[in-house]
Design an enzyme around this catalytic site. Structure first.
Site, PDB file in Angstrom:
ATOM      1  N   GLU A 126       0.820  -1.213   0.000  1.00 45.38           N
ATOM      2  CA  GLU A 126       0.000   0.000   0.000  1.00 45.38           C
ATOM      3  C   GLU A 126       0.853   1.263   0.000  1.00 45.38           C
ATOM      4  O   GLU A 126       0.392   2.332  -0.400  1.00 45.38           O
ATOM      5  CB  GLU A 126      -0.918   0.020   1.235  1.00 45.38           C
ATOM      6  CG  GLU A 126      -1.878  -1.148   1.322  1.00 45.38           C
ATOM      7  CD  GLU A 126      -1.289  -2.364   2.021  1.00 45.38           C
ATOM      8  OE1 GLU A 126      -2.077  -3.237   2.417  1.00 45.38           O
ATOM      9  OE2 GLU A 126      -0.043  -2.453   2.162  1.00 45.38           O
ATOM     10  N   GLU A 133      10.155  -8.685  -6.373  1.00 46.77           N
ATOM     11  CA  GLU A 133      11.530  -8.199  -6.222  1.00 46.77           C
ATOM     12  C   GLU A 133      11.973  -8.288  -4.757  1.00 46.77           C
ATOM     13  O   GLU A 133      11.152  -8.319  -3.858  1.00 46.77           O
ATOM     14  CB  GLU A 133      11.644  -6.765  -6.746  1.00 46.77           C
ATOM     15  CG  GLU A 133      11.295  -6.664  -8.235  1.00 46.77           C
ATOM     16  CD  GLU A 133      11.566  -5.295  -8.835  1.00 46.77           C
ATOM     17  OE1 GLU A 133      12.387  -4.535  -8.279  1.00 46.77           O
ATOM     18  OE2 GLU A 133      10.957  -4.979  -9.885  1.00 46.77           O
ATOM     19  N   TYR A 134      13.291  -8.325  -4.573  1.00 53.84           N
ATOM     20  CA  TYR A 134      13.899  -8.391  -3.236  1.00 53.84           C
ATOM     21  C   TYR A 134      13.430  -9.637  -2.466  1.00 53.84           C
ATOM     22  O   TYR A 134      13.024  -9.564  -1.316  1.00 53.84           O
ATOM     23  CB  TYR A 134      13.611  -7.102  -2.455  1.00 53.84           C
ATOM     24  CG  TYR A 134      14.052  -5.867  -3.203  1.00 53.84           C
ATOM     25  CD1 TYR A 134      15.403  -5.590  -3.345  1.00 53.84           C
ATOM     26  CD2 TYR A 134      13.126  -5.007  -3.776  1.00 53.84           C
ATOM     27  CE1 TYR A 134      15.824  -4.462  -4.052  1.00 53.84           C
ATOM     28  CE2 TYR A 134      13.532  -3.878  -4.483  1.00 53.84           C
ATOM     29  CZ  TYR A 134      14.878  -3.616  -4.616  1.00 53.84           C
ATOM     30  OH  TYR A 134      15.304  -2.522  -5.317  1.00 53.84           O
ATOM     31  N   MET A 159      14.972  -6.779 -16.949  1.00 54.25           N
ATOM     32  CA  MET A 159      14.880  -5.371 -16.529  1.00 54.25           C
ATOM     33  C   MET A 159      16.236  -4.689 -16.739  1.00 54.25           C
ATOM     34  O   MET A 159      16.940  -4.331 -15.798  1.00 54.25           O
ATOM     35  CB  MET A 159      14.394  -5.293 -15.080  1.00 54.25           C
ATOM     36  CG  MET A 159      12.972  -5.799 -14.914  1.00 54.25           C
ATOM     37  SD  MET A 159      12.269  -5.558 -13.264  1.00 54.25           S
ATOM     38  CE  MET A 159      13.127  -6.847 -12.347  1.00 54.25           C
ATOM     39  N   THR A 160      16.564  -4.497 -18.010  1.00 53.79           N
ATOM     40  CA  THR A 160      17.873  -3.965 -18.402  1.00 53.79           C
ATOM     41  C   THR A 160      17.870  -2.434 -18.393  1.00 53.79           C
ATOM     42  O   THR A 160      17.976  -1.777 -19.431  1.00 53.79           O
ATOM     43  CB  THR A 160      18.254  -4.508 -19.787  1.00 53.79           C
ATOM     44  OG1 THR A 160      17.082  -4.545 -20.624  1.00 53.79           O
ATOM     45  CG2 THR A 160      18.831  -5.902 -19.684  1.00 53.79           C
ATOM     46  N   TYR A 161      17.755  -1.887 -17.193  1.00 55.62           N
ATOM     47  CA  TYR A 161      17.798  -0.441 -16.980  1.00 55.62           C
ATOM     48  C   TYR A 161      18.079  -0.189 -15.507  1.00 55.62           C
ATOM     49  O   TYR A 161      18.201  -1.123 -14.721  1.00 55.62           O
ATOM     50  CB  TYR A 161      16.480   0.227 -17.408  1.00 55.62           C
ATOM     51  CG  TYR A 161      15.227  -0.566 -17.136  1.00 55.62           C
ATOM     52  CD1 TYR A 161      14.699  -0.676 -15.847  1.00 55.62           C
ATOM     53  CD2 TYR A 161      14.568  -1.226 -18.163  1.00 55.62           C
ATOM     54  CE1 TYR A 161      13.557  -1.409 -15.593  1.00 55.62           C
ATOM     55  CE2 TYR A 161      13.422  -1.968 -17.926  1.00 55.62           C
ATOM     56  CZ  TYR A 161      12.923  -2.052 -16.640  1.00 55.62           C
ATOM     57  OH  TYR A 161      11.787  -2.784 -16.394  1.00 55.62           O
ATOM     58  N   TRP A 194       9.536   0.281 -19.956  1.00 60.23           N
ATOM     59  CA  TRP A 194       9.262   0.893 -18.661  1.00 60.23           C
ATOM     60  C   TRP A 194       9.581   2.386 -18.791  1.00 60.23           C
ATOM     61  O   TRP A 194      10.715   2.773 -18.850  1.00 60.23           O
ATOM     62  CB  TRP A 194      10.116   0.273 -17.542  1.00 60.23           C
ATOM     63  CG  TRP A 194       9.765   0.905 -16.236  1.00 60.23           C
ATOM     64  CD1 TRP A 194      10.434   1.910 -15.586  1.00 60.23           C
ATOM     65  CD2 TRP A 194       8.614   0.610 -15.434  1.00 60.23           C
ATOM     66  NE1 TRP A 194       9.769   2.265 -14.442  1.00 60.23           N
ATOM     67  CE2 TRP A 194       8.654   1.491 -14.317  1.00 60.23           C
ATOM     68  CE3 TRP A 194       7.553  -0.285 -15.559  1.00 60.23           C
ATOM     69  CZ2 TRP A 194       7.670   1.475 -13.328  1.00 60.23           C
ATOM     70  CZ3 TRP A 194       6.591  -0.291 -14.572  1.00 60.23           C
ATOM     71  CH2 TRP A 194       6.658   0.574 -13.475  1.00 60.23           C
TER      72      TRP A 194
END
Length: 426
Positions: A172, A215-216, A278-280, A404
């Protein structure tokens, strides 16, 4: 497609005359302001038209597209200035075909928050095979957080772009939660309930697949995460719907760090229908000034990825933004501001900055001094850097591009895509 780099003293009209182009078309392709203002070092896409159509009274876009054997979506892609809207004016000039027509197609996926302006979304949807509204997060009980996606889905339907549901561990408070990821991955009952809730949402809202971004995740959950993706795929396969999983940009299986360890390329590549690399974010808000997606770094990720994942399962991540850093950079203190590529050029024009191009990173940059005396450096994307990244799709034989994101206007970026590839239907 040619790319012109603006030199000192050049004007929009002069460059258009040099290439025998309509100045209005050159302006529209490149998002140049009505004033025609240019920055030294700015790039302009040069595309010569093979066929124009002059709109007659009573004609419609659908009728014109049919007359020339074009899809309505391709007609929109050839004419960004239409903004994805059907309204026409008699005497209006439309591009039917360019001389340099792309010889191959690719799949594209773009991410958008619900608060994107309808005008911006409509202009970009014809360039997208898929639209992915961001995001259905996970609440403290392990269920789905709601997403106000109705307007995005309606516009995607109107313009023929297939929608994908996005599932993430965003909370949230807009943070990725390791704790909630672990709960889902280690509690079979909770996981089954979440999968069913996702499947029900997909069916109810007409989504055409699922895009997952956890992620993470602690490295100990590596196999559990792959098993979760596999379970999602097994649930959606009878519906004929694919599962995509987002992967952190790794260069080896042993890469350390919370962002990387649970993203096992081999396991997740086998579990999912497709992956997004996620190549950025090499250049990022809290980091030192550098290109967002330096080409050598992107290549390193690809060179590793294709040893673990079938090439035709891979979406290459494409950044549609840049960063503006105040200087000097102080680790832990300096915060860069995220900006659109269009805004970057506008900043260069406003402050009379000359845009340079880093040939190693294959990315543009410039420096300027703000009115308060603070020096700044900006790294962003232009036609050269976008072209270099998009060409990797063909070079490596990838499935497509994942943008993205779609929240920032960048007409020139879509002109580059339209010149290099046809857009496959989702």
């Amino acid at each position: 497609m040619e790319i012109h780099v603006v030199s000192a003293g050049e004007t929009l009209y002069g460059i258009a005359g040099q290439y025998g182009l309509d100045p209005a078309l050159l302006r529209d392709l490149n998002g140049v302001p009505e004033s025609g203002a240019l920055a030294v070092g700015q790039t302009l896409i040069i595309r010569r038209v093979d066929t124009f159509h002059t709109v007659q009274p009573g004609e419609t876009l659908t009728g014109i597209a049919g007359q020339y054997g074009l899809s309505l979506r391709q007609l929109y892609r050839n004419n960004y200035q239409l903004g994805g809207q059907p309204a026409l004016q008699p005497g209006q000039s439309l591009v039917i075909a360019y001389q340099d027509r792309p010889s191959e197609s690719t799949h594209t996926n773009g991410y958008a928050y619900p608060f994107i302006s309808t005008r911006l979304l409509s202009a970009q949807l014809p360039y997208m095979s898929y639209l992915t509204p961001f995001t259905y997060g996970i609440n403290a009980s392990g269920g789905l957080l709601p997403l106000a996606d109705e307007a995005l889905l309606a516009e995607a339907r109107r313009l023929g772009t297939a929608p994908l549901m996005h599932l993430s561990t965003l909370t949230e408070t807009d943070h990725f939660s390791s704790e909630r990821a672990v709960r889902v991955l280690t509690d079979p009952a909770l996981q089954s309930a979440l999968i069913e809730q996702a499947a029900d949402t997909i069916a109810a809202k007409g989504y055409q697949g699922l895009d997952v971004d956890f992620e993470y995740i602690p490295g100990a959950q590596r196999e559990a995460y792959a098993a979760f993706i596999r379970a999602l795929r097994e649930r959606l396969a009878p519906m004929g719907l694919p599962v995509i999983v987002a992967l952190a940009p790794k260069t080896s299986a042993e890469q350390k760090g919370l962002l990387y360890e649970a993203h096992d390329y081999a396991l997740l590549g086998a579990a999912a229908d497709f992956v997004l690399l996620m190549t950025y974010e090499w250049g990022y808000t809290a980091g030192p000034p550098m290109a967002v997606a330096p080409l050598p770094n992107v290549r390193q990720v690809l060179d590793y990825a294709v040893t673990e994942i079938p090439r035709r399962k891979i979406y290459l991540g494409i950044p549609n933004y840049g960063y503006d850093w105040p200087l000097p950079f102080r680790q832990g203190e300096t915060r860069a501001r995220s900006i659109s590529n269009q805004e970057a050029v506008e900043l260069a024009i406003r402050y009379g900055a000359e845009i340079s191009f880093d040939r190693t990173a294959q990315s543009p940059w410039f420096e300027y001094t703000a009115p308060d005396g603070t020096p700044h450096v900006v790294w962003f994307e232009d036609a050269r850097s976008m072209s270099a990244k998009l060409r990797l799709i063909s070079e490596y034989g990838l499935y497509g591009a994942g943008y993205w994101n779609l929240m920032r206007p960048y007409p020139q970026g879509w002109a580059v895509l339209n010149a290099l590839y046809g857009v496959a239907e989702g």
